[in-house]
Write a protein that holds these residues in place. Structure first.
Motif, PDB file in Angstrom:
ATOM      1  N   MET A 102      37.043  35.391  43.659  1.00 26.31           N
ATOM      2  CA  MET A 102      38.112  36.278  43.212  1.00 26.31           C
ATOM      3  C   MET A 102      39.188  35.524  42.435  1.00 26.31           C
ATOM      4  O   MET A 102      39.955  36.145  41.697  1.00 26.31           O
ATOM      5  CB  MET A 102      38.755  36.974  44.409  1.00 26.31           C
ATOM      6  N   CYS A 111      41.406  36.968  39.114  1.00 29.77           N
ATOM      7  CA  CYS A 111      42.841  37.264  39.100  1.00 29.77           C
ATOM      8  C   CYS A 111      43.464  36.951  37.751  1.00 29.77           C
ATOM      9  O   CYS A 111      44.477  37.534  37.387  1.00 29.77           O
ATOM     10  CB  CYS A 111      43.538  36.470  40.197  1.00 29.77           C
ATOM     11  N   LYS A 112      42.884  36.032  37.025  1.00 30.94           N
ATOM     12  CA  LYS A 112      43.345  35.714  35.677  1.00 30.94           C
ATOM     13  C   LYS A 112      42.492  36.405  34.621  1.00 30.94           C
ATOM     14  O   LYS A 112      42.556  36.062  33.449  1.00 30.94           O
ATOM     15  CB  LYS A 112      43.322  34.194  35.449  1.00 30.94           C
ATOM     16  N   ASP A 113      41.652  37.363  35.057  1.00 32.36           N
ATOM     17  CA  ASP A 113      40.784  38.164  34.190  1.00 32.36           C
ATOM     18  C   ASP A 113      39.704  37.324  33.501  1.00 32.36           C
ATOM     19  O   ASP A 113      39.338  37.568  32.363  1.00 32.36           O
ATOM     20  CB  ASP A 113      41.606  38.932  33.158  1.00 32.36           C
ATOM     21  N   HIS A 157      36.297  44.238  40.199  1.00 33.64           N
ATOM     22  CA  HIS A 157      37.263  43.916  39.148  1.00 33.64           C
ATOM     23  C   HIS A 157      37.020  44.781  37.906  1.00 33.64           C
ATOM     24  O   HIS A 157      37.963  45.330  37.335  1.00 33.64           O
ATOM     25  CB  HIS A 157      37.179  42.435  38.786  1.00 33.64           C
ATOM     26  N   ARG A 176      41.688  41.522  47.442  1.00 29.22           N
ATOM     27  CA  ARG A 176      41.816  41.247  46.006  1.00 29.22           C
ATOM     28  C   ARG A 176      43.286  41.221  45.604  1.00 29.22           C
ATOM     29  O   ARG A 176      43.715  40.374  44.822  1.00 29.22           O
ATOM     30  CB  ARG A 176      41.056  42.326  45.230  1.00 29.22           C
ATOM     31  N   ARG A 177      44.050  42.138  46.155  1.00 26.38           N
ATOM     32  CA  ARG A 177      45.487  42.164  45.866  1.00 26.38           C
ATOM     33  C   ARG A 177      46.184  40.920  46.405  1.00 26.38           C
ATOM     34  O   ARG A 177      47.057  40.352  45.748  1.00 26.38           O
ATOM     35  CB  ARG A 177      46.131  43.404  46.474  1.00 26.38           C
ATOM     36  N   ALA A 206      45.435  37.978  44.271  1.00 29.07           N
ATOM     37  CA  ALA A 206      46.164  38.095  43.004  1.00 29.07           C
ATOM     38  C   ALA A 206      47.628  37.680  43.169  1.00 29.07           C
ATOM     39  O   ALA A 206      48.192  37.033  42.282  1.00 29.07           O
ATOM     40  CB  ALA A 206      46.072  39.518  42.473  1.00 29.07           C
ATOM     41  N   ILE A 260      47.625  33.801  43.469  1.00 25.98           N
ATOM     42  CA  ILE A 260      47.292  33.148  42.199  1.00 25.98           C
ATOM     43  C   ILE A 260      48.369  33.393  41.152  1.00 25.98           C
ATOM     44  O   ILE A 260      48.548  32.596  40.233  1.00 25.98           O
ATOM     45  CB  ILE A 260      45.906  33.614  41.710  1.00 25.98           C
ATOM     46  N   ALA A 261      49.129  34.476  41.282  1.00 23.54           N
ATOM     47  CA  ALA A 261      50.199  34.749  40.313  1.00 23.54           C
ATOM     48  C   ALA A 261      51.272  33.668  40.350  1.00 23.54           C
ATOM     49  O   ALA A 261      52.018  33.487  39.391  1.00 23.54           O
ATOM     50  CB  ALA A 261      50.820  36.110  40.596  1.00 23.54           C
TER      51      ALA A 261
END
Length: 183
Positions: free
Chosen positions: A46, A50-52, A94, A171-172, A175, A178-179
């Motif tokens: 995952m 998170c950075k697509d 995703h 997943r949230r 994210a 990782i943000a």
């Protein structure tokens, strides 16, 4: 906002691949830790998402599976559910969250993922558990054999509904963590 460089994508995917391969290898050697190893590997996959970085996550999945496969002495039995379903599931989630905007389409996608999960469990049951691990000699096996499809599709779908919901929540959280990485 500027898109991160390819070297950043490669580095993030390589870290995810290494963590996932390590977890899968450890889980293959220590049977009690196999489910936890699957979850750690899913969380690791995952991270690029998170950075697509969809391609980075897919390549990290393939790399992690191959590394774990070779580190475990070509033990496909422990890794089959991961490559058949659990590894691809975060990538599909995703893509679902990114491209699907209508609520009713999410329901259709959920049904498709539930069927995919049930078929992956059926594959595991038919190719690994019964022939190689002797599940056929268990005391509960005659009941499950008689009502196999009911147990698989009802029980498997209910389990998958809980699992899918929990993975969306995880997943949230990944994210948010990782943000904090500035890039």
């Amino acid at each position: 906002m500027k898109r991160p460089s390819k070297s950043y994508e490669i580095a993030l995917s390589a870290i995810a691949c290494a963590v996932a391969a390590g977890a899968l290898t450890l889980g293959s050697y220590v049977d009690v830790m196999l489910a936890a190893a699957y979850l750690v590997a899913v969380f690791a996959l995952m991270v690029p998402l998170c950075k697509d970085f969809v391609w980075g996550s897919a390549l990290a999945l393939i790399g992690a599976w191959l590394l774990a496969f070779f580190f475990c002495g070509l033990s496909v039995f422990h890794l089959l559910p991961f490559i058949a379903f659990f590894g691809w599931h975060p990538i599909v989630n995703h893509l679902q969250m990114k491209y699907i905007k209508k609520k009713w389409v999410h329901g259709v996608v959920f049904l498709g993922k539930a069927v995919w999960f049930d078929l992956a469990m059926w594959l595991m049951w038919a190719t690994v558990l019964v022939p190689f691990f002797g599940v056929g000699s268990a005391t509960w096996y005659p009941f499950v054999e008689q009502y196999f499809f009911w147990v698989l599709f009802i029980g498997g779908t209910l389990f998958f509904a809980v699992y899918d919901f929990m993975i969306f929540l995880c997943r949230r959280s990944v994210a948010v963590i990782i943000a904090r990485i500035r890039r």
